[in-house]
Write a protein that holds these residues in place. Structure first.
Motif, PDB file in Angstrom:
ATOM      1  N   LEU A  29      13.515 -12.510  -4.312  1.00  0.00           N
ATOM      2  CA  LEU A  29      12.103 -12.856  -4.410  1.00  0.00           C
ATOM      3  C   LEU A  29      11.909 -14.339  -4.734  1.00  0.00           C
ATOM      4  CD1 LEU A  29      10.749  -9.729  -6.327  1.00  0.00           C
ATOM      5  CD2 LEU A  29      10.487 -10.261  -3.901  1.00  0.00           C
ATOM      6  N   GLN A  42       1.959  -9.636   2.641  1.00  0.00           N
ATOM      7  CA  GLN A  42       2.222  -8.606   1.638  1.00  0.00           C
ATOM      8  C   GLN A  42       3.714  -8.556   1.358  1.00  0.00           C
ATOM      9  OE1 GLN A  42       0.344  -4.688   1.787  1.00  0.00           O
ATOM     10  NE2 GLN A  42      -0.846  -5.368   3.563  1.00  0.00           N
ATOM     11  N   VAL A  43       4.046  -8.177   0.138  1.00  0.00           N
ATOM     12  CA  VAL A  43       5.427  -7.855  -0.235  1.00  0.00           C
ATOM     13  C   VAL A  43       5.400  -6.448  -0.820  1.00  0.00           C
ATOM     14  CG1 VAL A  43       7.418  -8.418  -1.675  1.00  0.00           C
ATOM     15  CG2 VAL A  43       6.045 -10.252  -0.684  1.00  0.00           C
ATOM     16  N   LEU A  45       7.664  -3.602  -2.485  1.00  0.00           N
ATOM     17  CA  LEU A  45       8.930  -3.226  -3.109  1.00  0.00           C
ATOM     18  C   LEU A  45       8.938  -1.707  -3.251  1.00  0.00           C
ATOM     19  CD1 LEU A  45       9.047  -5.896  -5.983  1.00  0.00           C
ATOM     20  CD2 LEU A  45       9.889  -6.091  -3.628  1.00  0.00           C
ATOM     21  N   VAL A  61       8.528 -10.906 -10.586  1.00  0.00           N
ATOM     22  CA  VAL A  61       7.898 -11.367  -9.355  1.00  0.00           C
ATOM     23  C   VAL A  61       7.369 -12.787  -9.574  1.00  0.00           C
ATOM     24  CG1 VAL A  61       6.088 -10.942  -7.653  1.00  0.00           C
ATOM     25  CG2 VAL A  61       7.257  -9.014  -8.748  1.00  0.00           C
ATOM     26  N   LEU A  65       3.962 -15.021  -5.400  1.00  0.00           N
ATOM     27  CA  LEU A  65       4.007 -13.751  -4.666  1.00  0.00           C
ATOM     28  C   LEU A  65       3.289 -12.619  -5.401  1.00  0.00           C
ATOM     29  CD1 LEU A  65       7.736 -13.703  -3.450  1.00  0.00           C
ATOM     30  CD2 LEU A  65       5.713 -14.441  -2.181  1.00  0.00           C
ATOM     31  N   ARG A  66       2.964 -12.821  -6.653  1.00  0.00           N
ATOM     32  CA  ARG A  66       2.405 -11.735  -7.452  1.00  0.00           C
ATOM     33  C   ARG A  66       1.116 -11.152  -6.871  1.00  0.00           C
ATOM     34  NH1 ARG A  66       2.732 -13.260 -13.452  1.00  0.00           N
ATOM     35  NH2 ARG A  66       4.925 -13.300 -12.802  1.00  0.00           N
ATOM     36  N   THR A  69       2.071  -8.673  -3.989  1.00  0.00           N
ATOM     37  CA  THR A  69       3.208  -7.774  -4.187  1.00  0.00           C
ATOM     38  C   THR A  69       2.751  -6.419  -4.703  1.00  0.00           C
ATOM     39  OG1 THR A  69       4.730  -9.603  -4.612  1.00  0.00           O
ATOM     40  CG2 THR A  69       5.402  -7.434  -5.392  1.00  0.00           C
ATOM     41  N   THR A  70       3.270  -5.375  -4.079  1.00  0.00           N
ATOM     42  CA  THR A  70       2.983  -4.004  -4.477  1.00  0.00           C
ATOM     43  C   THR A  70       4.300  -3.270  -4.704  1.00  0.00           C
ATOM     44  OG1 THR A  70       0.978  -3.974  -3.114  1.00  0.00           O
ATOM     45  CG2 THR A  70       1.862  -1.837  -3.807  1.00  0.00           C
TER      46      THR A  70
END
Length: 357
Positions: A29, A42-43, A45, A61, A65-66, A69-70
């Motif tokens: 990341l 989108q990221v 995980l 994270v 990217l926070r 990020t899901t």
């Protein structure tokens, strides 16, 4: 920018990372966050730990990217099922880029990805990456390091693979019967190719470090022989050639295991001469296998002992999993017309409106 130019620009992408909570995820990341080029829309995980004890996924994270990020829960059924969970969670983003949680994207990864996706035609289902496996410079690589280095030449490896969402929907995504990180990538690629799509080589670079492994890793890897049975049933016995996949030593393992079992049977039956001959054949085959693994390695005491011990265990383990695969997948159907897959559709040209004077 005209509507047509907007269509041909590099599209948005989502990054999907199945993970079992390894610390290497943080490095992955961080590399995504620090690199140049457009960041993912989108990221996702996918927390695929078998038992988490209510403990959140141990991940840091990066701030950039926070917001995108899901973290979603997987079913602990392997990377194929986890990736399906991830790309479906990502929603209508045109491309899903699958990364393993132990890879490190290069500093220009996102920039190169944008170039890769912009060059894709409407028939392009997927774009591969260039995988680099760093090996020690001061000694010969071990058996496990050489095994990992094989990822660098794997044709459709999903350690870093960009897939068009439309293509994934057309073929139903990954086959979740592949519950290990093995052959699920080749199976998906062969299915999208059969549906009329293409797979292109990309320019982005990703590092895949050699992770630590115990002495028995090579024995556990023999579970892949069951997956190869499923591949044979689905794609025919020539899939190896189409996928540029190495055939391995299964035929030799079957012969060596057969010699050992015959030696034991003859010994029980009191046929000492036949038992001795078969035992000699088993010993010769095992010694040849062990030396084939020892010779290119560092030949340290620890490596030689590990190779000697596992070379005894691998042939029967490979045979067992091959037989298990035949029993488990005896009803698996070959890929055929009964599996409807939507072919790629040409993009619509912009409508030219004529204005009368």
């Amino acid at each position: 920018m005209t509507p047509y130019e907007e269509e041909t620009a590099a599209p948005a992408y989502a990054v999907v990372i199945p993970t079992i909570g390894r610390r290497s995820l943080n490095a992955c990341l961080r590399a995504l966050a620090d690199g140049s080029g457009p960041k993912p829309a989108q990221v996702v995980l996918v927390d695929d730990r078998r038992e988490d004890g209510g403990v959140p996924l141990p991940v840091v994270v990066p701030d950039v990217l926070r917001p995108v990020t899901t973290v979603v829960r997987g079913r602990a059924r392997g990377p194929a099922a986890a990736r399906n969970r991830g790309w479906r969670e990502a929603g209508p983003v045109p491309w899903a880029v699958f990364l393993d949680d132990d890879v490190v994207p290069g500093p220009t990864w996102a920039e190169d990805l944008a170039t890769d996706l912009a060059a894709a035609t409407y028939r392009t289902a997927a774009v591969t990456a260039r995988i680099t496996v760093p090996l020690p410079a001061d000694r010969r690589p071990t058996d496990w390091e050489r095994n990992t280095a094989g990822l660098a030449t794997a044709r459709w490896i999903t350690a870093d693979m960009a897939y068009r969402r439309e293509a994934l929907e057309a073929v139903g995504g990954f086959d979740e019967r592949f519950q290990r990180a093995f052959r699920e990538d080749a199976d998906l690629a062969l299915r999208v190719l059969a549906a009329g799509w293409t797979v292109h080589a990309g320019s982005r670079t990703t590092i895949h470090p050699v992770r630590r492994a115990d002495r028995m890793i090579s024995v556990r890897l023999q579970r892949g022989n069951a997956d190869d049975v499923l591949m044979n049933r689905r794609h025919g016995r020539n899939w190896w050639t189409r996928a540029d996949a190495p055939r391995g030593r299964l035929p030799r393992h079957l012969v060596v295991t057969g010699a050992a079992l015959t030696a034991l049977s003859c010994a029980v039956a009191g046929r000492r001469g036949a038992a001795a001959a078969c035992a000699a054949g088993w010993l010769a085959g095992t010694a040849e296998f062990a030396w084939a693994r020892i010779a290119p390695g560092p030949r340290t005491r620890d490596e030689v002992l590990t190779m000697a011990a596992t070379s005894v265990l691998i042939p029967p383990a490979a045979t067992w999993h091959w037989l298990r695969g035949h029993a488990k997948y005896r009803r698996a159907l070959p890929l055929g017309p009964h599996e409807a897959a939507a072919p790629p559709r040409a993009p619509r040209e912009p409508v030219q409106v004529r204005v009368r004077p």
